[in-house]
Motif scaffolding. Sequence first.
Motif, short mmCIF file in Angstrom:
data_model
loop_
_atom_site.label_atom_id
_atom_site.label_comp_id
_atom_site.label_asym_id
_atom_site.label_seq_id
_atom_site.Cartn_x
_atom_site.Cartn_y
_atom_site.Cartn_z
N ASP A 116 -49.82 -26.83 27.50
CA ASP A 116 -51.00 -27.40 28.16
C ASP A 116 -51.39 -26.49 29.32
N LEU A 117 -52.48 -26.86 30.00
CA LEU A 117 -53.00 -25.95 31.02
C LEU A 117 -52.01 -25.78 32.17
N THR A 118 -51.29 -26.85 32.51
CA THR A 118 -50.34 -26.73 33.64
C THR A 118 -49.23 -25.74 33.30
N ALA A 149 -48.33 -22.26 35.05
CA ALA A 149 -46.96 -22.03 35.50
C ALA A 149 -46.50 -20.62 35.14
N ILE A 150 -46.96 -20.14 34.00
CA ILE A 150 -46.60 -18.77 33.59
C ILE A 150 -47.12 -17.78 34.63
N MET A 151 -48.36 -18.02 35.06
CA MET A 151 -48.96 -17.14 36.06
C MET A 151 -48.19 -17.25 37.39
N ASP A 152 -47.84 -18.47 37.78
CA ASP A 152 -47.08 -18.67 39.02
C ASP A 152 -45.71 -18.01 38.94
N LEU A 153 -45.12 -18.07 37.75
CA LEU A 153 -43.80 -17.46 37.57
C LEU A 153 -43.88 -15.95 37.77
N ILE A 154 -44.94 -15.36 37.22
CA ILE A 154 -45.09 -13.91 37.35
C ILE A 154 -45.29 -13.52 38.81
N SER A 155 -46.01 -14.37 39.56
CA SER A 155 -46.29 -13.97 40.95
C SER A 155 -45.28 -14.54 41.95
N ALA A 202 -40.01 -20.46 44.71
CA ALA A 202 -41.25 -20.37 43.94
C ALA A 202 -40.94 -20.21 42.46
N LEU A 203 -39.89 -19.44 42.17
CA LEU A 203 -39.48 -19.23 40.78
C LEU A 203 -39.02 -20.55 40.15
N ASN A 204 -38.20 -21.30 40.90
CA ASN A 204 -37.73 -22.59 40.38
C ASN A 204 -38.89 -23.54 40.12
N MET A 205 -39.85 -23.57 41.06
CA MET A 205 -40.99 -24.47 40.91
C MET A 205 -41.79 -24.11 39.66
N ALA A 206 -42.02 -22.81 39.47
CA ALA A 206 -42.81 -22.38 38.32
C ALA A 206 -42.08 -22.75 37.03
N ASN A 207 -40.75 -22.57 37.03
CA ASN A 207 -39.99 -22.91 35.83
C ASN A 207 -40.02 -24.40 35.53
N ASP A 208 -39.99 -25.21 36.59
CA ASP A 208 -40.09 -26.67 36.39
C ASP A 208 -41.42 -27.02 35.74
N ALA A 209 -42.50 -26.41 36.28
CA ALA A 209 -43.83 -26.71 35.74
C ALA A 209 -43.93 -26.23 34.29
N LEU A 210 -43.31 -25.10 34.02
CA LEU A 210 -43.32 -24.59 32.65
C LEU A 210 -42.58 -25.55 31.73
N THR A 225 -47.36 -27.88 42.46
CA THR A 225 -47.17 -26.60 43.14
C THR A 225 -48.44 -25.75 43.09
N ASN A 226 -49.33 -26.09 42.18
CA ASN A 226 -50.48 -25.23 41.96
C ASN A 226 -51.69 -25.75 42.74
N LYS A 227 -52.38 -24.83 43.43
CA LYS A 227 -53.50 -25.24 44.31
C LYS A 227 -54.59 -26.00 43.54
N ARG A 228 -54.91 -25.52 42.34
CA ARG A 228 -55.96 -26.19 41.55
C ARG A 228 -55.57 -27.64 41.26
#
Length: 444
Positions: A122-124, A128-134, A140-148, A378-381
């Motif tokens: 899904d879009l989230t 999360a993939i984009m957040d993980l890369i950045s 921040a890595l843990n948060m992105a992985n959770d969202a993924l 975690t994502n601003k949008r």
Amino acid sequence: MNDTICAIATPYGVGSISIIRLSGDESVEIVNKIFKGANLTKKNTHTVSYGHIYDEDVLLDEVLVSIFLAPRSFTKENVVEIGCHGGVYVTNRILETLCKNGARLANPGEFTKRAFLNGRIDLTQAEAIMDLISAENETALNMANDALNKSTKKLIDDLKEVLIEQIGKIEVNIDYPEYDDVEIMTNEIVKPKLLDMSSMMDKILEKSKISQVFSTGIKTCIVGRPNVGKSSLLNLLLNEEKAIVSNIAGTTRDIVEGKLNIGGVTLNLLDTAGIRNTDDYVEAIGVEKAKELIKTSELVILVLDGSEKLNKVDLELLSLTENKMRIIIINKEDKGLQFDIKDAIKMSTLSAKGLDILEDEIIKLTKKEALTDKRYLTNKRHITLLNNAKKSLDEAIKSIEISMPIDVVEIDLKACWNYLLEITGEVSSEKILDELFSRFCLGK
Ligand SMILES: Nc1nc2c(ncn2[C@@H]2O[C@H](COP(=O)(O)OP(=O)(O)OP(=O)(O)O)[C@@H](O)[C@H]2O)c(=O)[nH]1
Ligand SMILES: [Mg+2]
């Protein structure tokens, strides 16, 4: 039918290997046309084949080709990855040859966009993939992985479930008003549920604010009188001579910045001008800035000179920072201390004595604020959309309270619903998707 896209998935430049990725109905056939080795069209999914890539008669490279057949791939389409030698020229030549044979260059983020459009994520999760890369630190890595792993999706789904139930009850009432007294029903049944939901959203938004701080870094200012050792402390923490240190009071005039990664969080450190009552115009501006910074910082490190008695400015700073997340440092311990303060850390920035205690304290303090459960965004949008959803929800609650017609309430609840769907991408315009995915790198 989807056309076949290709892109270099690894960073631009020379490396030991590069990966070129294709996705689309024809990806296996296109690679097979320029590949000498096994017949790739006969290969099973999730296999790797060794061989050579040719542009007609010209040998380009020795490669490994991995095949992921639909739907068991990132995009749910046929995906091929060519692992070639990591030269800029050879990689580009292979890419060019693929295009000559029927593939087209992918746009930024187009692979992930296809994964989303084909229902793989899904879009989230795409975001999360984009957040993980950045991601710049462990948090921040843990948060992105959770969202993924769908933590955001689950959270929004929970909200949606409560909301749709209430909308359902209201609709039954609108359609069959004779069944119930609409007003009593909304006041007694729907309203309490909506209030619960509103406070749940508040909690999520509050935590989300903290999560933002953790992923982008904690704004931390170092303040104190002139000459107490603020710049020495900054340099010590960063382990470099970032700020000028001298025995002349008022050395630091403007703010000096540095980034410190510690215990999985990032501190954005700001060394400030020493605070005192001064007639020097330039210095006075610096002092004002330092006071302003105390207000806007998330963590304050207050440095005191332990070799001198506390004075008026020290006391003012102690009270100014009282209600902030703060660490008090009594510096220059080597010269003998003139006073003590409960919970303060005694240090000598000259010899680095006390540095380990300070680092432990920073970790302890920032961990206390840490986000143990996963109920935040975690994502601003997403945060902006949830804010909008909450505003609509509160409008609906207000309407119930002033006994507005039930269909007015329903309009706001449906607006709330739509904002929630926008977060997961269940409703989305082509424009928003284009804008979102264009922020990805090529090949992702
Ligand atoms: N003895 C001793 N001297 C120190 C210590 N820390 C800093 N100093 C000295 O104190 C003086 C001022 O240090 P700075 O780090 O420039 O102090 P500051 O707080 O940044 O000063 P301003 O920028 O002028 O506000 C320098 O001469 C340092 O060498 C310490 O732990 N012990
Ligand atoms: Mg200084």
